[in-house]
Write a protein that holds these residues in place. Structure first.
Motif, PDB file in Angstrom:
ATOM      1  N   ALA A   1     -11.072  63.824  86.177  1.00  0.00           N
ATOM      2  CA  ALA A   1     -10.692  62.767  86.667  1.00  0.00           C
ATOM      3  C   ALA A   1      -9.108  62.212  85.931  1.00  0.00           C
ATOM      4  O   ALA A   1      -8.247  61.779  86.278  1.00  0.00           O
ATOM      5  N   MET A   2      -9.262  62.451  84.465  1.00  0.00           N
ATOM      6  CA  MET A   2      -8.105  62.394  83.564  1.00  0.00           C
ATOM      7  C   MET A   2      -7.083  63.038  83.763  1.00  0.00           C
ATOM      8  O   MET A   2      -5.913  62.773  83.959  1.00  0.00           O
ATOM      9  N   ALA A   3      -7.591  64.287  84.157  1.00  0.00           N
ATOM     10  CA  ALA A   3      -6.520  65.399  84.353  1.00  0.00           C
ATOM     11  C   ALA A   3      -5.796  65.005  85.800  1.00  0.00           C
ATOM     12  O   ALA A   3      -4.672  65.336  85.832  1.00  0.00           O
ATOM     13  N   SER A   4      -6.580  64.471  86.831  1.00  0.00           N
ATOM     14  CA  SER A   4      -5.931  64.116  87.683  1.00  0.00           C
ATOM     15  C   SER A   4      -5.034  63.081  87.610  1.00  0.00           C
ATOM     16  O   SER A   4      -3.759  63.157  88.293  1.00  0.00           O
ATOM     17  N   LEU A   5      -5.462  62.098  86.987  1.00  0.00           N
ATOM     18  CA  LEU A   5      -4.722  60.907  86.729  1.00  0.00           C
ATOM     19  C   LEU A   5      -3.337  61.393  85.893  1.00  0.00           C
ATOM     20  O   LEU A   5      -2.301  60.893  86.540  1.00  0.00           O
ATOM     21  N   GLY A   6      -3.428  62.547  85.043  1.00  0.00           N
ATOM     22  CA  GLY A   6      -1.928  62.836  84.602  1.00  0.00           C
ATOM     23  C   GLY A   6      -1.169  63.552  85.353  1.00  0.00           C
ATOM     24  O   GLY A   6      -0.141  63.376  85.266  1.00  0.00           O
ATOM     25  N   ALA A   7      -1.735  64.407  86.199  1.00  0.00           N
ATOM     26  CA  ALA A   7      -1.148  65.001  86.999  1.00  0.00           C
ATOM     27  C   ALA A   7      -0.366  64.280  88.068  1.00  0.00           C
ATOM     28  O   ALA A   7       0.995  64.531  88.239  1.00  0.00           O
ATOM     29  N   VAL A   8      -0.973  63.194  88.589  1.00  0.00           N
ATOM     30  CA  VAL A   8      -0.273  62.492  89.436  1.00  0.00           C
ATOM     31  C   VAL A   8       0.780  61.529  88.748  1.00  0.00           C
ATOM     32  O   VAL A   8       1.900  61.250  89.241  1.00  0.00           O
ATOM     33  N   GLY A   9       0.225  61.113  87.488  1.00  0.00           N
ATOM     34  CA  GLY A   9       1.318  60.207  87.019  1.00  0.00           C
ATOM     35  C   GLY A   9       2.649  60.905  86.630  1.00  0.00           C
ATOM     36  O   GLY A   9       3.524  60.272  86.655  1.00  0.00           O
TER      37      GLY A   9
END
Length: 237
Positions: A153-161
């Motif tokens: 989830a954090m990696a996804s948030l970082g990627a989108v961010g």
């Protein structure tokens, strides 16, 4: 240490706040690696992202150990984070013996740094892997299912961010803006060195001074770091 729901919520809220309030990939990346280190009981964490040529570069780390391990992988093109980027899938190396067998070149560096396990999570946007989150633990053991879910989830948030931040600059491609962030890291490292020497503090404390100054002045981290390197009168203390 079990993952606490409240801590996850607070971390997501903080990263989302960085995304909403700042057009600064460096600060977003720094917040991401710090939260992932703390949430997932890692000793160190690093974030690799692609440059305009599609090559991985180090964008953020929680300290010298993560930086050394990430840069070694980039230089030798071997290691869990490099393999994670190539495959686009998570890579877990839960113990020292697996680390030694799978990446014998990386193992001596990890051993000297007290790292016994490495976990790599890809940053994926629209099916494309744009980077890797690396977690380095000083104890052996795999990530638990809930930890894997949080890391994903954090990696996804970082990627989108990161992708969203790059699209803020009208008329520029995502890769071009990201390249600017990677270039800015050189200035940031120089500024950290200047402040560490001037105030006799650690690089992490120097970075904290830069980040605090950027937030209080409502300026980009790169701009504050540039002022320090150039000797501007208005500098963090």
């Amino acid at each position: 240490m079990p993952v606490r729901a409240g801590a996850v919520a607070a971390a997501v809220d903080d990263v989302a706040g960085l995304l909403a309030a700042h057009d600064d990939p460096l600060e977003l990346a720094d917040g991401l690696v710090r939260h992932c280190r703390d949430l997932l009981d890692a000793a160190h964490a690093g974030l690799l992202v692609q440059d305009v040529q599609g090559h991985l570069q180090l964008l953020a780390s929680t300290g010298d150990t993560a930086e050394a391990l990430e840069l070694f992988q980039l230089e030798t093109r071997q290691g869990p984070c490099v393999d994670c980027h190539r495959s686009g899938t998570p890579v877990q190396c839960p113990d020292a013996e697996q680390l030694r067998q799978r990446w014998p070149g990386l193992w001596p560096v990890a051993e000297r740094r007290g790292v016994a396990a490495v976990h790599a999570q890809p940053l994926v946007v629209a099916g494309r892997t744009i980077g890797v989150l690396g977690l380095f633990r000083d104890r052996e053991g795999p990530l638990e299912p809930v930890e894997l879910a949080v890391a994903r989830a954090m990696a996804s948030l970082g990627a989108v961010g990161i992708t969203q931040l790059e699209r803020v600059a009208a008329g520029q491609r995502v890769q071009e803006q990201l390249q600017q962030a990677l270039d800015s890291r050189v200035v940031l490292e120089q500024a950290k060195g200047v402040l560490a020497e001037r105030h006799r503090v650690s690089p992490e404390e120097a970075f904290a001074q830069l980040r605090a100054a950027a937030r209080s002045q409502r300026r980009r981290l790169h701009d504050v770091a540039r002022d320090v390197v150039q000797g501007s009168p208005a500098q963090p203390r």
